[in-house]
Design a protein around this motif. Structure first.
Motif, PDB file in Angstrom:
ATOM      1  N   PRO A 164       1.607   1.838  -4.473  1.00  0.00           N
ATOM      2  CA  PRO A 164       0.352   2.582  -4.333  1.00  0.00           C
ATOM      3  C   PRO A 164       0.390   3.959  -4.979  1.00  0.00           C
ATOM      4  O   PRO A 164      -0.633   4.435  -5.503  1.00  0.00           O
ATOM      5  N   ARG A 165       1.562   4.597  -4.973  1.00  0.00           N
ATOM      6  CA  ARG A 165       1.645   5.917  -5.609  1.00  0.00           C
ATOM      7  C   ARG A 165       1.366   5.812  -7.102  1.00  0.00           C
ATOM      8  O   ARG A 165       0.640   6.641  -7.671  1.00  0.00           O
ATOM      9  N   ALA A 166       1.902   4.777  -7.736  1.00  0.00           N
ATOM     10  CA  ALA A 166       1.666   4.590  -9.170  1.00  0.00           C
ATOM     11  C   ALA A 166       0.189   4.328  -9.451  1.00  0.00           C
ATOM     12  O   ALA A 166      -0.359   4.803 -10.458  1.00  0.00           O
ATOM     13  N   TYR A 167      -0.463   3.571  -8.567  1.00  0.00           N
ATOM     14  CA  TYR A 167      -1.896   3.306  -8.761  1.00  0.00           C
ATOM     15  C   TYR A 167      -2.727   4.579  -8.585  1.00  0.00           C
ATOM     16  O   TYR A 167      -3.672   4.823  -9.346  1.00  0.00           O
ATOM     17  N   VAL A 168      -2.398   5.384  -7.600  1.00  0.00           N
ATOM     18  CA  VAL A 168      -3.126   6.642  -7.408  1.00  0.00           C
ATOM     19  C   VAL A 168      -2.970   7.532  -8.639  1.00  0.00           C
ATOM     20  O   VAL A 168      -3.937   8.139  -9.130  1.00  0.00           O
ATOM     21  N   GLU A 169      -1.767   7.597  -9.155  1.00  0.00           N
ATOM     22  CA  GLU A 169      -1.525   8.415 -10.344  1.00  0.00           C
ATOM     23  C   GLU A 169      -2.260   7.876 -11.559  1.00  0.00           C
ATOM     24  O   GLU A 169      -2.596   8.633 -12.480  1.00  0.00           O
ATOM     25  N   ALA A 170      -2.548   6.565 -11.571  1.00  0.00           N
ATOM     26  CA  ALA A 170      -3.281   5.953 -12.682  1.00  0.00           C
ATOM     27  C   ALA A 170      -4.789   6.117 -12.546  1.00  0.00           C
ATOM     28  O   ALA A 170      -5.527   5.802 -13.481  1.00  0.00           O
ATOM     29  N   GLY A 171      -5.248   6.571 -11.367  1.00  0.00           N
ATOM     30  CA  GLY A 171      -6.674   6.802 -11.187  1.00  0.00           C
ATOM     31  C   GLY A 171      -7.334   6.019 -10.076  1.00  0.00           C
ATOM     32  O   GLY A 171      -8.543   6.146  -9.855  1.00  0.00           O
ATOM     33  N   SER A 172      -6.580   5.214  -9.330  1.00  0.00           N
ATOM     34  CA  SER A 172      -7.169   4.461  -8.224  1.00  0.00           C
ATOM     35  C   SER A 172      -7.683   5.417  -7.150  1.00  0.00           C
ATOM     36  O   SER A 172      -6.980   6.333  -6.725  1.00  0.00           O
ATOM     37  N   GLN A 173      -8.898   5.164  -6.717  1.00  0.00           N
ATOM     38  CA  GLN A 173      -9.494   5.956  -5.645  1.00  0.00           C
ATOM     39  C   GLN A 173      -9.388   5.257  -4.300  1.00  0.00           C
ATOM     40  O   GLN A 173      -9.616   5.860  -3.263  1.00  0.00           O
ATOM     41  N   ILE A 174      -9.036   3.979  -4.351  1.00  0.00           N
ATOM     42  CA  ILE A 174      -8.738   3.194  -3.157  1.00  0.00           C
ATOM     43  C   ILE A 174      -7.498   2.369  -3.450  1.00  0.00           C
ATOM     44  O   ILE A 174      -7.408   1.737  -4.505  1.00  0.00           O
ATOM     45  N   VAL A 175      -6.536   2.396  -2.552  1.00  0.00           N
ATOM     46  CA  VAL A 175      -5.357   1.541  -2.691  1.00  0.00           C
ATOM     47  C   VAL A 175      -5.254   0.658  -1.452  1.00  0.00           C
ATOM     48  O   VAL A 175      -5.682   1.033  -0.356  1.00  0.00           O
ATOM     49  N   LEU A 176      -4.673  -0.514  -1.638  1.00  0.00           N
ATOM     50  CA  LEU A 176      -4.527  -1.450  -0.534  1.00  0.00           C
ATOM     51  C   LEU A 176      -3.159  -1.283   0.130  1.00  0.00           C
ATOM     52  O   LEU A 176      -2.464  -0.301  -0.100  1.00  0.00           O
ATOM     53  N   THR A 177      -2.806  -2.243   0.954  1.00  0.00           N
ATOM     54  CA  THR A 177      -1.547  -2.201   1.691  1.00  0.00           C
ATOM     55  C   THR A 177      -0.755  -3.475   1.439  1.00  0.00           C
ATOM     56  O   THR A 177      -1.320  -4.511   1.075  1.00  0.00           O
ATOM     57  N   ASN A 178       0.527  -3.398   1.659  1.00  0.00           N
ATOM     58  CA  ASN A 178       1.406  -4.555   1.467  1.00  0.00           C
ATOM     59  C   ASN A 178       1.396  -5.417   2.729  1.00  0.00           C
ATOM     60  O   ASN A 178       2.396  -5.562   3.426  1.00  0.00           O
TER      61      ASN A 178
END
Length: 295
Positions: A50-64
């Motif tokens: 999720p950290r990598a997705y946030v850094e890529a621009g994700s405004q919502i991340v899911l959970t494992n």
């Protein structure tokens, strides 16, 4: 519209994240292994995603937590770890988001067939309720029911998840029929949108099943059948088996060029499913900003 969802969308469509399973496999998860258990045994590795997705621009991340209901976890001997795994999954993604993105808890199917009496409606309802409450306790802002092939199970998941008091996204997987516009059980986008809306879902969507090109029409049809916002997470194309390992061949730029088309078709939440990665989200962000449609 749910007030929280309305506030999220006040500035236009939002970027969600990309795949989790293939990202975990890239970090050493064995084929057939239980990714959800890593929330307890390897939380620092899970947090990288999720950290990598946030850094890529994700405004919502899911959970494992895709498989973290008691029915599916029982296959791994982990049915007694539902609360711990889900709570940890939400906490991990919240740490990674660090206030820069919202966290929606992932709820996947049970892997059992209702119509074959492999599981009862009551057990599913209890399992989804249990999972949703644990995700909420871990700090999730919302819940995403995803990759559902059976509309009956999806509606039970919505009912169970709503008990947690969080906004609920309900997504079907359209991967069947000549035009790949039916679920495994034959449900059309229109049927799914109408029945999931009636069941109480706050957002309606589709994920997995096929590549992004086919999602433009799916999105348009879902949008026309409900007043709820639409959530889409396509795959990076159809995988090819290379040495028994599935490989997704669609590159990020090819995937992302459909972003403006999806927005025009009514998508309010956009991301990726199997085979996508942070570079796909970054490319999708740029494509939506530039607004150049593929068609």
């Amino acid at each position: 519209m749910h007030p929280f969802i309305e506030s999220l969308l006040s500035n236009g469509p939002l970027l969600t994240d990309g795949a989790w399973g293939t990202q975990m496999q890239a970090r050493g998860l064995a084929v057939g292994g239980c990714p959800d258990e890593w929330n307890l045994s390897r939380p620092e590795v899970v947090e990288e995603i999720p950290r990598a997705y946030v850094e890529a621009g994700s405004q919502i991340v899911l959970t494992n937590t895709f498989r973290a209901n008691r029915v599916t976890l029982a296959d791994y001997g982990l049915a007694d770890q539902v609360e711990a795994i889900n709570r940890a999954g939400a906490e991990i993604s919240c740490r990674a988001a660090a206030g820069r993105a919202r966290v929606f808890g992932s709820i996947g199917p049970s892997g059992r067939m209702l119509m074959m009496d492999e599981v009862s409606e009551q057990l599913l309802l209890e399992a989804f309720d249990e999972q949703a409450r644990a995700l909420a306790a871990g700090g999730a802002d919302g819940l995403v029911i995803e990759t559902m092939g059976d509309l009956a199970e999806a509606k039970l998941a919505v009912q169970g998840a709503k008990a947690a008091g969080l906004p609920v996204v309900a997504c079907m997987c359209f991967d069947s029929g000549a035009a790949l516009d039916r679920t495994l059980m034959g449900t059309t986008p229109e049927q799914a949108a109408q029945e999931l809306t009636a069941a109480g879902a706050d957002v309606i969507g589709a994920n997995c099943g096929q590549g992004i090109a086919g999602y433009v029409d799916l999105c348009r049809r879902l949008h026309a059948a409900t007043e709820r916002p639409i959530w889409v997470k396509p795959n990076a194309g159809i995988p090819e088996l290379v040495d028994d390992v599935p490989l997704w061949k669609t590159p990020p730029q090819e995937f992302a060029r459909y972003g403006p088309d999806l927005v025009a078709a009514g998508a309010a939440f956009l991301g990726g499913c199997c085979g996508t990665a942070p570079d796909f989200i970054r490319a999708l962000h740029d494509a939506i900003r530039d607004g150049k449609a593929a068609s």
